[in-house]
Design an enzyme around this catalytic site. Sequence first.
Site, PDB file in Angstrom:
ATOM      1  N   GLY A 185       0.820  -1.197   0.000  1.00 30.70           N
ATOM      2  CA  GLY A 185       0.000   0.000   0.000  1.00 30.70           C
ATOM      3  C   GLY A 185       0.855   1.248   0.000  1.00 30.70           C
ATOM      4  O   GLY A 185       2.085   1.187  -0.049  1.00 30.70           O
ATOM      5  N   GLN A 196       3.063   6.802   2.732  1.00 27.32           N
ATOM      6  CA  GLN A 196       2.873   8.212   3.056  1.00 27.32           C
ATOM      7  C   GLN A 196       1.758   8.801   2.200  1.00 27.32           C
ATOM      8  O   GLN A 196       1.839   8.786   0.971  1.00 27.32           O
ATOM      9  CB  GLN A 196       4.168   8.995   2.839  1.00 27.32           C
ATOM     10  CG  GLN A 196       5.289   8.599   3.763  1.00 27.32           C
ATOM     11  CD  GLN A 196       6.536   9.432   3.533  1.00 27.32           C
ATOM     12  OE1 GLN A 196       6.591  10.240   2.630  1.00 27.32           O
ATOM     13  NE2 GLN A 196       7.539   9.219   4.355  1.00 27.32           N
ATOM     14  N   GLU A 198       3.079  13.354  -6.654  1.00 27.46           N
ATOM     15  CA  GLU A 198       2.700  12.948  -8.010  1.00 27.46           C
ATOM     16  C   GLU A 198       3.293  11.593  -8.378  1.00 27.46           C
ATOM     17  O   GLU A 198       2.679  10.799  -9.094  1.00 27.46           O
ATOM     18  CB  GLU A 198       3.117  13.998  -9.048  1.00 27.46           C
ATOM     19  CG  GLU A 198       2.655  13.637 -10.455  1.00 27.46           C
ATOM     20  CD  GLU A 198       2.809  14.767 -11.454  1.00 27.46           C
ATOM     21  OE1 GLU A 198       2.666  14.487 -12.664  1.00 27.46           O
ATOM     22  OE2 GLU A 198       3.071  15.906 -11.040  1.00 27.46           O
ATOM     23  N   ARG A 254       3.817   9.083  -6.322  1.00 26.51           N
ATOM     24  CA  ARG A 254       2.947   8.098  -5.689  1.00 26.51           C
ATOM     25  C   ARG A 254       1.634   7.959  -6.456  1.00 26.51           C
ATOM     26  O   ARG A 254       1.074   6.870  -6.585  1.00 26.51           O
ATOM     27  CB  ARG A 254       2.662   8.517  -4.240  1.00 26.51           C
ATOM     28  CG  ARG A 254       3.736   8.134  -3.245  1.00 26.51           C
ATOM     29  CD  ARG A 254       3.630   8.942  -1.963  1.00 26.51           C
ATOM     30  NE  ARG A 254       4.216  10.262  -2.100  1.00 26.51           N
ATOM     31  CZ  ARG A 254       4.079  11.240  -1.214  1.00 26.51           C
ATOM     32  NH1 ARG A 254       3.343  11.037  -0.137  1.00 26.51           N
ATOM     33  NH2 ARG A 254       4.661  12.397  -1.406  1.00 26.51           N
ATOM     34  N   ASN A 310      -1.770  21.052  16.617  1.00 29.57           N
ATOM     35  CA  ASN A 310      -1.967  19.606  16.785  1.00 29.57           C
ATOM     36  C   ASN A 310      -0.792  18.963  17.505  1.00 29.57           C
ATOM     37  O   ASN A 310      -0.957  18.111  18.384  1.00 29.57           O
ATOM     38  CB  ASN A 310      -2.145  18.933  15.413  1.00 29.57           C
ATOM     39  CG  ASN A 310      -3.558  19.081  14.881  1.00 29.57           C
ATOM     40  OD1 ASN A 310      -4.485  19.346  15.627  1.00 29.57           O
ATOM     41  ND2 ASN A 310      -3.714  18.919  13.586  1.00 29.57           N
ATOM     42  N   ARG A 346      -0.701  19.132  21.239  1.00 28.90           N
ATOM     43  CA  ARG A 346      -1.721  18.415  22.011  1.00 28.90           C
ATOM     44  C   ARG A 346      -1.118  17.199  22.698  1.00 28.90           C
ATOM     45  O   ARG A 346      -0.217  16.552  22.188  1.00 28.90           O
ATOM     46  CB  ARG A 346      -2.857  17.973  21.088  1.00 28.90           C
ATOM     47  CG  ARG A 346      -3.728  19.096  20.581  1.00 28.90           C
ATOM     48  CD  ARG A 346      -4.664  18.595  19.485  1.00 28.90           C
ATOM     49  NE  ARG A 346      -5.364  17.375  19.885  1.00 28.90           N
ATOM     50  CZ  ARG A 346      -5.942  16.550  19.022  1.00 28.90           C
ATOM     51  NH1 ARG A 346      -5.860  16.785  17.736  1.00 28.90           N
ATOM     52  NH2 ARG A 346      -6.576  15.478  19.463  1.00 28.90           N
TER      53      ARG A 346
END
Length: 307
Positions: free
Chosen positions: A83, A86, A104, A106, A138, A141
């Site tokens: 798969g 990233q 591009e 990928r 983020n 956090r």
Amino acid sequence: MAKKFNPGKKPSKSTLNKGIDALLKNRTLDEAMEERPQETVRTLSRDFSFLPLTKIHANPDQPRKEFDDEPLAELANSIKVHGIIQPMTVRHMGDGTYQIISGERRFRASQLAGLTEVPAFIRTANDQTLLEMALIENIQRQDLNPMEVAYSYYRLAEDFSLTQQEVAFRVGKQRPTVTNYLAVLNTSPKVQQAVREKKISIGAAKTFASIKDIGQQELFLGEILKNANWSVRKIEEEARGYKSKNKVTAARQPENEDITTVREAFQKFFGTKQVKVTLDNKADKSGSISLKFANREQLEQFYKAVE
């Protein structure tokens, strides 16, 4: 991980992750950006979605125009097995389509691999400043899992063309910390899932960077999970030994009569020389046979041969 969704259509709870589902509430992405821009960008910076390949298009201003066929084919083969490690980054164009910001290669390899959808972070045309703020917010956090932190570092570097040192400065971390997180993004999806589920730590996961073969990484992961009492130092020691064993294995591809016979039989059956027989270990008890095809027509010929 966010599920597949189409921002141009009314979302359903069966196709959205909880964050995006709660955000959109029967609105399109453009409507959400207009009404609640900061919250929308914050959510999109944290979650990636699976988007149809047919809705994604290359950026006409992309400076890179040439892509070597052989490395692209190798990446496509890797994607078929493991798969996309990233996610890409795309820009929502407002008409239900997306333009590639990064990834591009990928994208092209995914087409070769026959995928119908790919994981991608979504950006909108006017969220540049908001995105950087959301990513940094983020990272600060406390409830983020390590993979979410890693993806945030990656997006800061990728979307804003920052060096690791610059990313570290922006988020108030040491550069080695950023380097360790980014290294995990190049590991097997199974390793990343183990980090996400906190079965192994970032400190343990960074040791996989020394094992280049993804399949070997997964074997090593199995060893770590079987030995839950191993310290990070112990894992580092085992990784060095594992890497050394891999080098021996990679260098040793014995060409005995059995292998030659098998390869020649496959070559004759399929009518091609592009057959490779690979052994996994010294015992010669397991391995793989790969068959390379040059185009779709040749693939159909192979299929008819075994039909």
